[in-house]
Each structure stands twice: as structure tokens, then as C-alpha cells.
Design a protein around this motif. Structure first.
Motif, PDB file in Angstrom:
ATOM      1  N   ALA A 107      32.279  47.612  44.516  1.00  0.00           N
ATOM      2  CA  ALA A 107      32.731  46.541  43.616  1.00  0.00           C
ATOM      3  C   ALA A 107      32.794  47.065  42.194  1.00  0.00           C
ATOM      4  CB  ALA A 107      31.779  45.344  43.699  1.00  0.00           C
ATOM      5  N   ARG A 108      33.424  46.261  41.330  1.00  0.00           N
ATOM      6  CA  ARG A 108      33.452  46.616  39.914  1.00  0.00           C
ATOM      7  C   ARG A 108      33.280  45.366  39.078  1.00  0.00           C
ATOM      8  NH1 ARG A 108      38.913  46.989  36.971  1.00  0.00           N
ATOM      9  NH2 ARG A 108      40.198  45.491  38.073  1.00  0.00           N
ATOM     10  N   VAL A 109      32.596  45.526  37.947  1.00  0.00           N
ATOM     11  CA  VAL A 109      32.427  44.472  36.955  1.00  0.00           C
ATOM     12  C   VAL A 109      33.196  44.941  35.729  1.00  0.00           C
ATOM     13  CG1 VAL A 109      30.768  43.230  35.520  1.00  0.00           C
ATOM     14  CG2 VAL A 109      30.160  43.840  37.866  1.00  0.00           C
ATOM     15  N   TYR A 110      34.063  44.089  35.216  1.00  0.00           N
ATOM     16  CA  TYR A 110      34.929  44.500  34.108  1.00  0.00           C
ATOM     17  C   TYR A 110      35.181  43.321  33.173  1.00  0.00           C
ATOM     18  CZ  TYR A 110      38.528  42.144  36.862  1.00  0.00           C
ATOM     19  OH  TYR A 110      39.239  41.208  37.566  1.00  0.00           O
ATOM     20  N   ALA A 111      35.595  43.633  31.962  1.00  0.00           N
ATOM     21  CA  ALA A 111      35.952  42.605  30.989  1.00  0.00           C
ATOM     22  C   ALA A 111      37.358  42.110  31.313  1.00  0.00           C
ATOM     23  CB  ALA A 111      35.884  43.160  29.577  1.00  0.00           C
ATOM     24  N   ASP A 112      37.470  40.831  31.651  1.00  0.00           N
ATOM     25  CA  ASP A 112      38.760  40.241  31.996  1.00  0.00           C
ATOM     26  C   ASP A 112      39.564  40.037  30.709  1.00  0.00           C
ATOM     27  OD1 ASP A 112      40.738  38.993  33.635  1.00  0.00           O
ATOM     28  OD2 ASP A 112      39.985  37.035  32.985  1.00  0.00           O
ATOM     29  N   PRO A 113      40.729  40.683  30.590  1.00  0.00           N
ATOM     30  CA  PRO A 113      41.489  40.564  29.337  1.00  0.00           C
ATOM     31  C   PRO A 113      42.024  39.161  29.092  1.00  0.00           C
ATOM     32  CG  PRO A 113      42.687  41.915  30.951  1.00  0.00           C
ATOM     33  CD  PRO A 113      41.363  41.571  31.545  1.00  0.00           C
ATOM     34  N   ALA A 114      42.309  38.408  30.142  1.00  0.00           N
ATOM     35  CA  ALA A 114      42.878  37.069  29.968  1.00  0.00           C
ATOM     36  C   ALA A 114      41.853  36.085  29.403  1.00  0.00           C
ATOM     37  CB  ALA A 114      43.413  36.552  31.296  1.00  0.00           C
ATOM     38  N   ILE A 116      34.102  40.044  38.273  1.00  0.00           N
ATOM     39  CA  ILE A 116      33.695  40.967  39.335  1.00  0.00           C
ATOM     40  C   ILE A 116      34.770  40.967  40.406  1.00  0.00           C
ATOM     41  CG2 ILE A 116      32.329  39.210  40.543  1.00  0.00           C
ATOM     42  CD1 ILE A 116      30.417  41.623  41.286  1.00  0.00           C
ATOM     43  N   GLU A 117      34.989  42.144  40.976  1.00  0.00           N
ATOM     44  CA  GLU A 117      35.999  42.302  42.017  1.00  0.00           C
ATOM     45  C   GLU A 117      35.417  43.161  43.131  1.00  0.00           C
ATOM     46  OE1 GLU A 117      40.547  44.041  42.522  1.00  0.00           O
ATOM     47  OE2 GLU A 117      39.391  44.572  40.737  1.00  0.00           O
ATOM     48  N   ASP A 118      35.572  42.688  44.369  1.00  0.00           N
ATOM     49  CA  ASP A 118      35.192  43.488  45.522  1.00  0.00           C
ATOM     50  C   ASP A 118      36.317  44.480  45.769  1.00  0.00           C
ATOM     51  OD1 ASP A 118      33.267  43.531  48.038  1.00  0.00           O
ATOM     52  OD2 ASP A 118      35.321  43.782  48.769  1.00  0.00           O
ATOM     53  N   LEU A 119      35.977  45.745  45.979  1.00  0.00           N
ATOM     54  CA  LEU A 119      36.990  46.789  46.131  1.00  0.00           C
ATOM     55  C   LEU A 119      37.280  47.080  47.605  1.00  0.00           C
ATOM     56  CD1 LEU A 119      35.717  49.157  43.298  1.00  0.00           C
ATOM     57  CD2 LEU A 119      37.601  47.502  43.201  1.00  0.00           C
ATOM     58  N   GLY A 120      37.398  46.037  48.413  1.00  0.00           N
ATOM     59  CA  GLY A 120      37.712  46.203  49.830  1.00  0.00           C
ATOM     60  C   GLY A 120      36.531  46.716  50.645  1.00  0.00           C
ATOM     61  N   SER A 121      35.327  46.324  50.264  1.00  0.00           N
ATOM     62  CA  SER A 121      34.137  46.799  50.969  1.00  0.00           C
ATOM     63  C   SER A 121      34.049  46.201  52.367  1.00  0.00           C
ATOM     64  CB  SER A 121      32.880  46.438  50.180  1.00  0.00           C
ATOM     65  OG  SER A 121      32.723  45.034  50.153  1.00  0.00           O
ATOM     66  N   THR A 122      33.306  46.873  53.235  1.00  0.00           N
ATOM     67  CA  THR A 122      33.141  46.410  54.614  1.00  0.00           C
ATOM     68  C   THR A 122      32.274  45.167  54.693  1.00  0.00           C
ATOM     69  OG1 THR A 122      33.311  48.693  55.356  1.00  0.00           O
ATOM     70  CG2 THR A 122      32.392  47.118  56.913  1.00  0.00           C
ATOM     71  N   ASN A 123      31.135  45.169  53.993  1.00  0.00           N
ATOM     72  CA  ASN A 123      30.179  44.070  54.095  1.00  0.00           C
ATOM     73  C   ASN A 123      30.316  43.019  53.008  1.00  0.00           C
ATOM     74  OD1 ASN A 123      28.863  44.987  56.459  1.00  0.00           O
ATOM     75  ND2 ASN A 123      27.897  46.581  55.238  1.00  0.00           N
ATOM     76  N   GLY A 124      31.216  43.204  52.073  1.00  0.00           N
ATOM     77  CA  GLY A 124      31.518  42.185  51.083  1.00  0.00           C
ATOM     78  C   GLY A 124      30.575  42.137  49.901  1.00  0.00           C
ATOM     79  N   THR A 125      30.990  41.340  48.921  1.00  0.00           N
ATOM     80  CA  THR A 125      30.226  41.077  47.713  1.00  0.00           C
ATOM     81  C   THR A 125      29.950  39.582  47.676  1.00  0.00           C
ATOM     82  OG1 THR A 125      31.300  42.931  46.587  1.00  0.00           O
ATOM     83  CG2 THR A 125      30.250  41.259  45.198  1.00  0.00           C
ATOM     84  N   ARG A 182      28.183  33.077  47.945  1.00  0.00           N
ATOM     85  CA  ARG A 182      29.501  32.987  48.602  1.00  0.00           C
ATOM     86  C   ARG A 182      30.190  34.334  48.522  1.00  0.00           C
ATOM     87  NH1 ARG A 182      31.442  27.140  46.551  1.00  0.00           N
ATOM     88  NH2 ARG A 182      30.065  26.003  47.938  1.00  0.00           N
ATOM     89  N   ARG A 183      30.791  34.740  49.646  1.00  0.00           N
ATOM     90  CA  ARG A 183      31.520  36.008  49.686  1.00  0.00           C
ATOM     91  C   ARG A 183      32.841  35.846  48.955  1.00  0.00           C
ATOM     92  NH1 ARG A 183      32.127  39.902  54.893  1.00  0.00           N
ATOM     93  NH2 ARG A 183      33.416  41.470  53.903  1.00  0.00           N
ATOM     94  N   ILE A 184      33.144  36.799  48.067  1.00  0.00           N
ATOM     95  CA  ILE A 184      34.386  36.705  47.299  1.00  0.00           C
ATOM     96  C   ILE A 184      35.473  37.545  47.961  1.00  0.00           C
ATOM     97  CG2 ILE A 184      33.213  36.197  45.133  1.00  0.00           C
ATOM     98  CD1 ILE A 184      33.765  39.133  44.303  1.00  0.00           C
ATOM     99  N   THR A 185      36.708  37.088  47.814  1.00  0.00           N
ATOM    100  CA  THR A 185      37.849  37.813  48.373  1.00  0.00           C
ATOM    101  C   THR A 185      38.829  38.231  47.285  1.00  0.00           C
ATOM    102  OG1 THR A 185      38.962  35.712  48.801  1.00  0.00           O
ATOM    103  CG2 THR A 185      37.684  36.675  50.608  1.00  0.00           C
ATOM    104  N   SER A 186      38.635  37.716  46.078  1.00  0.00           N
ATOM    105  CA  SER A 186      39.487  38.068  44.946  1.00  0.00           C
ATOM    106  C   SER A 186      38.610  38.124  43.705  1.00  0.00           C
ATOM    107  CB  SER A 186      40.601  37.027  44.775  1.00  0.00           C
ATOM    108  OG  SER A 186      40.035  35.756  44.531  1.00  0.00           O
ATOM    109  N   PRO A 187      39.108  38.704  42.612  1.00  0.00           N
ATOM    110  CA  PRO A 187      38.293  38.774  41.399  1.00  0.00           C
ATOM    111  C   PRO A 187      37.893  37.382  40.914  1.00  0.00           C
ATOM    112  CG  PRO A 187      40.209  40.198  41.200  1.00  0.00           C
ATOM    113  CD  PRO A 187      40.394  39.384  42.443  1.00  0.00           C
ATOM    114  N   VAL A 188      36.651  37.240  40.461  1.00  0.00           N
ATOM    115  CA  VAL A 188      36.157  35.973  39.929  1.00  0.00           C
ATOM    116  C   VAL A 188      35.438  36.237  38.607  1.00  0.00           C
ATOM    117  CG1 VAL A 188      35.903  34.842  42.175  1.00  0.00           C
ATOM    118  CG2 VAL A 188      33.992  36.083  41.218  1.00  0.00           C
ATOM    119  N   ILE A 189      35.462  35.224  37.723  1.00  0.00           N
ATOM    120  CA  ILE A 189      34.728  35.285  36.465  1.00  0.00           C
ATOM    121  C   ILE A 189      33.238  35.230  36.803  1.00  0.00           C
ATOM    122  CG2 ILE A 189      34.270  34.108  34.268  1.00  0.00           C
ATOM    123  CD1 ILE A 189      37.023  35.463  34.467  1.00  0.00           C
TER     124      ILE A 189
END
Length: 187
Positions: A136-143, A149-158, A163-170
Motif C-alpha cells: 500500500a501507499r500513503v500519499y498527499a492527495d492533490p485534489a 491511502i491506496e492498496d497496491l493490488g495486495s493479496t490480503n488487502g488493506t 473495512r477492506r478498501i478497493t480504491s484510494p480513500v482519504i
């Protein structure tokens, strides 16, 4: 010559020593499993639930410059929304690991991206079989200007806030994020 009494004492002494060794080995294995397991034990969940209820029922301490909310009955110190929370309007400055093998460590948040995973090229390296190499990665959202935070296609999820995320969330401050056996939050 060894008497029967001496032989019995030696026999039962070695038996007691064997049981102490077995008990220590089982205790050590249980601690390893508890530390490395992504699922919390029943007793850990129960104590966390008890601590959460105690925190919710006790009033937030008033700070010198922090406003104290009053309830509809006029009791000072009762929480209402974020008004009485210390640091409610401040941006997080640290990614703090609160549970797992790296508990207690922190990574300062900067304008860059913080990556988490098993690979040594990550900012936070998690030595856990339930974590992907680039998890996963934590980044400053420009918008929004907030941290995301964004899950980078991990097997066991973030898992964000249970709650398991499937797309970037604040990712607001003090929201728990679990990756494998590690839980962290922004502070």
C-alpha cells in the motif's frame, strides 16, 4: 548406591523440569502466533473493546486553548462532535504504528509518498507473510490536500477502519489501518 528415595526424587524432579520446559515452549509459540497473526485473539479484542468503551464514557480533558463543548444539559467536558477534541483541525504529521512487530515506531509525513510492504525498497518494511512486497501507499492527495491511502493490488488487502478498501480513500487522523499483523494511524 542410589536409594529408592533418591531415585524417586530425581525421577519426579526431571518430570517437573520437563513440564516447565513444555510450558515455556508453548507460551513462546503462543506469543509468536499472537504477534504475527493478522487476526486478533478473543482476549485482545475484548480488552480493546473495554478500553474503547472507557474512553467513550470518560470526558475529554480540557486544554488551555482548546474549546470545551457543553452538552444540551450544560455539563462541561462532554464531547459533541469534534469541538472538544484536541487537535481536531490540525493536519497529521506522523504515521504511527500502534500494533504489530514495529509498534511504537513512527514515520514523519512529508509531501512525498510513504510505501508499505515486505520489499526493502519500501519506506516502511513489514516483515510479515500476510503482506505483499508492494502492499500500500500513503500519499498527499492533490485534489483535497489531505492524506490518502491506496492498496497496491495486495493479496490480503488493506483494512481501513475495519473495512477492506478497493480504491484510494482519504485517511483522516486517528483512523486505524491494518496491513497483515501491523496496525497504524496518522497523528
Amino acid at each position: 548406591m542410589i536409594t529408592e528415595l533418591t531415585f524417586a526424587i530425581l525421577k519426579y524432579g526431571f518430570l517437573a523440569l520437563l513440564w516447565v520446559f513444555v510450558w515455556l515452549a508453548v507460551r513462546s509459540l503462543k506469543r509468536d502466533v499472537d504477534t504475527l497473526s493478522p487476526h486478533k485473539s478473543w482476549s485482545h479484542r475484548k480488552s480493546a473493546r473495554r478500553a474503547r468503551k472507557a474512553a467513550e464514557s470518560s470526558p475529554m480533558p480540557a486544554m488551555a486553548n482548546a474549546p470545551v463543548a457543553t452538552s444540551h444539559r450544560g455539563n462541561p467536558g462532554m464531547q459533541m462532535g469534534n469541538a472538544g477534541r484536541v487537535g481536531a483541525n490540525t493536519k497529521p504529521t506522523l504515521l504511527t504504528i500502534i500494533d504489530g512487530p514495529l509498534a511504537g515506531s513512527s514515520v514523519p509525513l512529508s509531501n512525498g509518498t510513504i510505501t508499505l510492504g515486505r520489499s526493502s525498497s519500501n519506506t516502511v518494511v513489514l516483515d510479515d507473510e500476510f503482506v505483499s512486497s508492494q502492499h500500500a501507499r500513503v500519499y498527499a492527495d492533490p485534489a483535497s490536500g489531505s492524506w490518502a491511502i491506496e492498496d497496491l493490488g495486495s493479496t490480503n488487502g488493506t483494512i481501513v477502519n475495519h473495512r477492506r478498501i478497493t480504491s484510494p480513500v482519504i485517511l483522516p487522523a486517528r483512523v486505524p489501518v491494518r496491513i497483515g499483523a501491523t496496525t497504524f494511524e496518522l497523528r
